[in-house]
Design a protein around this motif. Structure first.
Motif, short mmCIF file in Angstrom:
data_model
loop_
_atom_site.label_atom_id
_atom_site.label_comp_id
_atom_site.label_asym_id
_atom_site.label_seq_id
_atom_site.Cartn_x
_atom_site.Cartn_y
_atom_site.Cartn_z
N UNK A 70 -3.57 -27.18 -69.58
CA UNK A 70 -3.55 -28.28 -68.75
C UNK A 70 -3.55 -29.63 -69.45
N UNK A 71 -2.72 -30.50 -69.20
CA UNK A 71 -2.83 -31.96 -69.79
C UNK A 71 -3.85 -32.87 -69.34
N UNK A 72 -4.18 -32.50 -67.84
CA UNK A 72 -5.17 -33.56 -67.23
C UNK A 72 -6.34 -32.43 -66.67
N UNK A 73 -6.25 -32.33 -65.39
CA UNK A 73 -7.63 -31.33 -64.98
C UNK A 73 -6.98 -29.95 -64.56
N UNK A 76 6.68 -26.12 -65.47
CA UNK A 76 5.78 -25.30 -66.21
C UNK A 76 4.73 -25.37 -65.71
N UNK A 77 3.96 -26.45 -64.89
CA UNK A 77 2.78 -26.54 -64.03
C UNK A 77 1.69 -26.59 -65.17
N UNK A 78 1.97 -27.18 -66.09
CA UNK A 78 0.88 -27.56 -67.02
C UNK A 78 0.72 -29.03 -67.37
N UNK A 79 1.68 -29.78 -67.78
CA UNK A 79 1.53 -31.21 -67.95
C UNK A 79 2.00 -32.24 -66.73
N UNK A 80 1.33 -33.14 -66.80
CA UNK A 80 1.64 -34.08 -65.73
C UNK A 80 2.48 -35.32 -66.00
N UNK A 81 3.46 -35.58 -65.21
CA UNK A 81 4.30 -36.95 -65.44
C UNK A 81 4.14 -37.96 -64.25
N UNK A 82 4.35 -39.16 -64.51
CA UNK A 82 3.91 -40.18 -63.61
C UNK A 82 4.91 -40.02 -62.46
#
Length: 580
Positions: free
Chosen positions: A252-255, A276-282
Motif C-alpha cells: 500500500x502507498x498509504x495505510x 489496482x487497490x494499492x496506491x492512492x490518488x488525489x
C-alpha cells in the motif's frame, strides 16, 4: 544312527542261525522216462517227406531215498525248499519283520519283538520332540504348531519367519511373533477385514482432522489447508491470519489495514484508491457538486477547501459562504448608520447629514444656511438637525417655523400671585394695593407682617392645614414647601417660583445670541427642555430641573419662555439630555 544298529544286529543273527534240517530214509518212488525217435514218411500238400517222431516211455522205479526233514519249529512248503522257522504260525513276521527262529522275529526299525508290533516312540520323552510327537507305523516324527518348522535335527521346532516370504502376505507391514505373525498398516491406514490389506483412513471425516479450516485427505495421511490470507501454525492444524501489512506495508502507498484472512489498502481523506487497490490518488473533490462549496472550491493534495469572495466568510461547516456583516465590527467604520448588503456594506446618514468623500463619516448639514431654515426668527443648527426658536414671549406655531406671541397670563396666571399683564413677547405681574412685588417679579408680598406659625391645629389634624409638608413644633405647626415652591401669604399654601429661572435663562440666551451674531451655540436643554441658556446648567440647576419635572406641576412661566412640556421624571441626567 538307530537304523544302522538294527541292521548290524540282524546280520549277526542270520550268520549264527541256519535252516534246521535232518536226513530221514524212506522208500521213495520215482518215474523214469525213456525217449526214442522213429522216422516215417509223411505227406503234406502232395509232398512226401520223412518226418521224425519222438516217443517217451515212463515207468515208476522204487528205491531208498533220504530226505531232509525240518527241525521242530521249522517248516517248508515243498520238499525242495529249505525249512524255515515258524514265528507265531507263519514263516514271516508282521510289519516286515524276519522270522529267524521259531517265534523269534527280527523287526525293522520302529517295531519291537517278539511280534514286531509298532513301537510308540512318542511314549518316551515325546520321542525327543520339542513340541508334538506323532507316532506312525514303524516310526514317528516330530511336528510343530502353526508358525513353527522342524529344525534340521527333525526334533526341535523353530519359529517360522513368515514375514520373510512374500511379506507374510501383508500389504504393508508384517510383524513376526513367536509362532505366528500379523499384518499392520502405516499411519493413516487401517487393516481390512482380511487382516492382510490396508485401506486408507479418512482422517478428515472425524472432527475435520482437527483442522481449523480445510482438511485434505491423502493416501495414508492428510493435511490441513488454509484459505488465502492464512498460514498454518507450528502444529499444522490451526490457521492463523497473515498480517500482510507487516511486509512492505502490504504494497500500500498509504495505510494498510489487516483483516481476518485478508487486508486492504486505504487512503487518507481526500485520496481514492487506484483500480489496482494499492496506491492512492488525489480526489478532486471540487469536480463533484463543487465540493459542496457555495462559492469557490479549491482542490489541494489530499483535500480541498471552500473560499469566499470579499464580503463573505465561510461558516463553521467550511462549505457555505455567509455574508459578512461588516457593520457588526465597529459599525463598519461608519460614523452613523451601517447598511449591510450581500457581500458588502455602505454607510448612510440620518436626515440632515451627508457622507464625506471617504463614504464613512457623516457630516452635519447646516439647514440654517439656506433661507434661515425657514424660521421666522432664529434658526439653530444642531447635530443632524435644526430648530427654530423664538424670543422670550413668543411660541412656535404647529409648523415649528413661525413665532407667535405667548399670552403668558393664560397659563397659571403667568406665575403671578396676583395680577398678570400680557404684552407683545412678554408679560409682567402687578400687585394690588398693600402688596409689593418681590424680587422674583411674580409674587406679591403683603406689606404687613403675617404670622409664620399657626397654633390652632397640629399636623395630625388635617396635616395642620398645610398644602404640603407640616412640621409640629411645641403644640404648633410649621408649613413647609418643596424646592421651587414657597409659602403663600397665608402661610399654609405653597406656590411655584420656577418662572424666575426660566426667565433668567431665556434672557441670557437671547443676549448671548445677539452678541455673537447667532454663530455660537452653547449649552441649552434639548427638547426635554428644562433650560435655555448660554452655559451648561450647574449641578444644582440640573437637580432643580429634575425636581420640577418630577412634580409634574407647571406654572404659566412655561408658556412665556417658549418651552415644551418636560418629559417624565429622570433620576439622573446624561449628556444626551443637553445640547452643545
Amino acid at each position: 544312527m538307530k537304523g544302522t544298529v538294527i541292521v548290524i544286529s540282524i546280520l549277526a543273527l542270520l550268520q549264527s542261525v541256519t535252516s534246521c534240517t535232518q536226513n530221514e530214509a524212506y522208500t521213495c518212488y520215482k518215474q523214469e522216462t525213456t525217449t526214442y525217435v522213429t522216422y516215417t514218411l509223411c505227406w503234406e500238400f502232395w509232398n512226401l517227406f520223412q518226418c521224425k517222431e519222438e516217443h517217451t516211455i515212463t515207468k515208476t522205479v522204487s528205491s531208498t531215498c533220504h530226505r531232509h526233514v525240518c527241525c521242530e519249529g521249522y517248516q517248508r512248503s515243498n520238499s525242495w525248499e529249505e525249512c524255515k522257522a515258524v514265528c507265531f504260525g507263519s514263516n514271516s513276521c508282521q510289519n516286515g519283520g524276519s522270522c529267524v527262529a521259531p517265534n523269534k522275529c527280527i523287526c525293522p526299525s520302529g517295531y519291537i519283538s517278539p511280534k514286531c508290533d509298532d513301537e510308540n516312540e512318542c511314549s518316551v520323552k515325546k520321542g525327543g520332540c520339542s513340541h508334538t510327537c506323532v507316532n506312525t507305523k514303524g516310526s514317528y516324527h516330530c511336528s510343530c504348531p502353526p508358525g513353527f518348522t522342524l529344525d534340521s535335527n527333525e526334533l526341535t521346532c523353530k519359529d517360522v519367519k513368515e514375514c520373510s516370504v512374500n511379506n507374510g502376505g501383508c500389504a504393508q507391514k508384517c510383524v513376526n511373533t513367536e509362532g505366528s505373525h500379523y499384518c499392520s498398516c502405516n499411519p493413516g491406514f487401517s487393516l481390512g477385514s482380511d487382516q492382510l490389506t490396508c485401506k486408507d483412513d479418512n482422517e478428515c471425516s472425524v472432527k475435520n482432522g482437527g483442522c481449523s479450516h480445510t482438511c485434505n485427505n491423502t493416501e495414508g495421511s492428510y493435511h490441513c489447508v488454509c484459505p488465502l490470507g492464512f498460514t498454518l501454525d507450528l502444529h499444522k492444524l490451526t490457521c492463523k491470519d497473515d498480517n500482510e501489512c507487516s511486509v512492505k506495508n502490504g504494497g500500500c502507498s498509504h495505510t494498510c489495514i489487516n483483516t481476518e484472512g485478508s487486508y486492504h489498502c486505504s487512503c487518507p481523506p481526500g485520496f481514492t484508491l487506484n483500480p489496482h487497490k494499492l496506491t492512492c490518488k488525489d480526489n478532486n473533490e471540487c469536480s463533484v457538486k463543487n465540493g459542496g462549496c457555495s462559492h469557490t472550491c479549491n482542490n489541494t493534495e489530499g483535500s480541498y477547501h471552500c473560499s469566499c469572495p470579499p464580503g463573505f466568510t465561510i461558516d463553521p461547516h467550511k462549505l457555505t459562504c455567509k455574508d459578512n456583516n461588516e457593520c457588526s465590527v465597529k459599525n463598519g467604520g461608519c460614523s452613523h448608520t451601517c447598511n449591510n448588503t450581500e457581500g458588502s456594506y455602505h454607510c448612510s446618514c440620518p436626515p440632515a447629514f451627508t457622507l464625506d468623500s471617504h463614504k464613512l463619516t457623516c457630516k452635519d448639514d447646516n439647514e440654517c444656511s439656506v433661507k434661515n431654515g425657514g424660521c421666522s426668527h432664529t434658526c439653530y443648527n444642531t447635530e443632524g438637525s435644526y430648530h427654530c426658536s423664538c424670543p422670550h414671549g413668543f411660541t412656535l406655531d404647529s409648523h415649528k417655523l413661525t413665532c407667535k406671541d405667548d399670552n403668558e397670563c393664560s397659563v397659571k396666571n403667568g406665575g403671578c400671585s396676583h395680577t398678570c399683564n400680557n404684552t407683545e413677547g412678554a408679560h409682567h405681574c402687578s400687585c394690588p394695593p398693600g402688596f409689593t412685588i418681590e424680587s422674583d417679579k411674580l409674587t406679591c408680598k403683603a406689606e404687613a407682617t403675617i404670622p409664620q406659625v399657626r397654633t390652632s391645629a397640629v399636623c395630625g389634624n388635617d396635616n395642620g392645614g398645610c398644602s404640603h409638608s407640616c412640621i409640629g413644633m411645641n403644640e404648633t405647626v410649621q408649613c413647609t414647601c418643596p424646592i421651587l415652591k414657597k409659602l403663600a401669604d397665608d402661610n399654609v399654601t405653597c406656590i411655584d417660583v420656577l418662572g424666575f429661572y426660566y426667565g433668567l435663562c431665556t434672557c441670557l440666551a437671547v443676549c448671548l445670541m445677539v452678541a455673537t451674531g447667532l454663530l455660537a451655540r452653547k449649552w441649552c436643554v434639548r427638547r426635554r427642555g428644562a433650560f435655555l441658556g448660554n452655559q451648561r446648567p450647574t449641578a444644582n440647576e440640573q437637580k432643580l430641573f429634575v425636581v420640577v419635572t418630577s412634580s409634574q406641576e407647571y406654572g404659566d412661566e412655561f408658556k412665556n419662555i417658549n418651552l415644551q412640556k418636560p418629559p417624565p421624571y429622570k433620576e439622573k441626567m446624561d449628556e444626551k439630555d443637553i445640547y452643545m
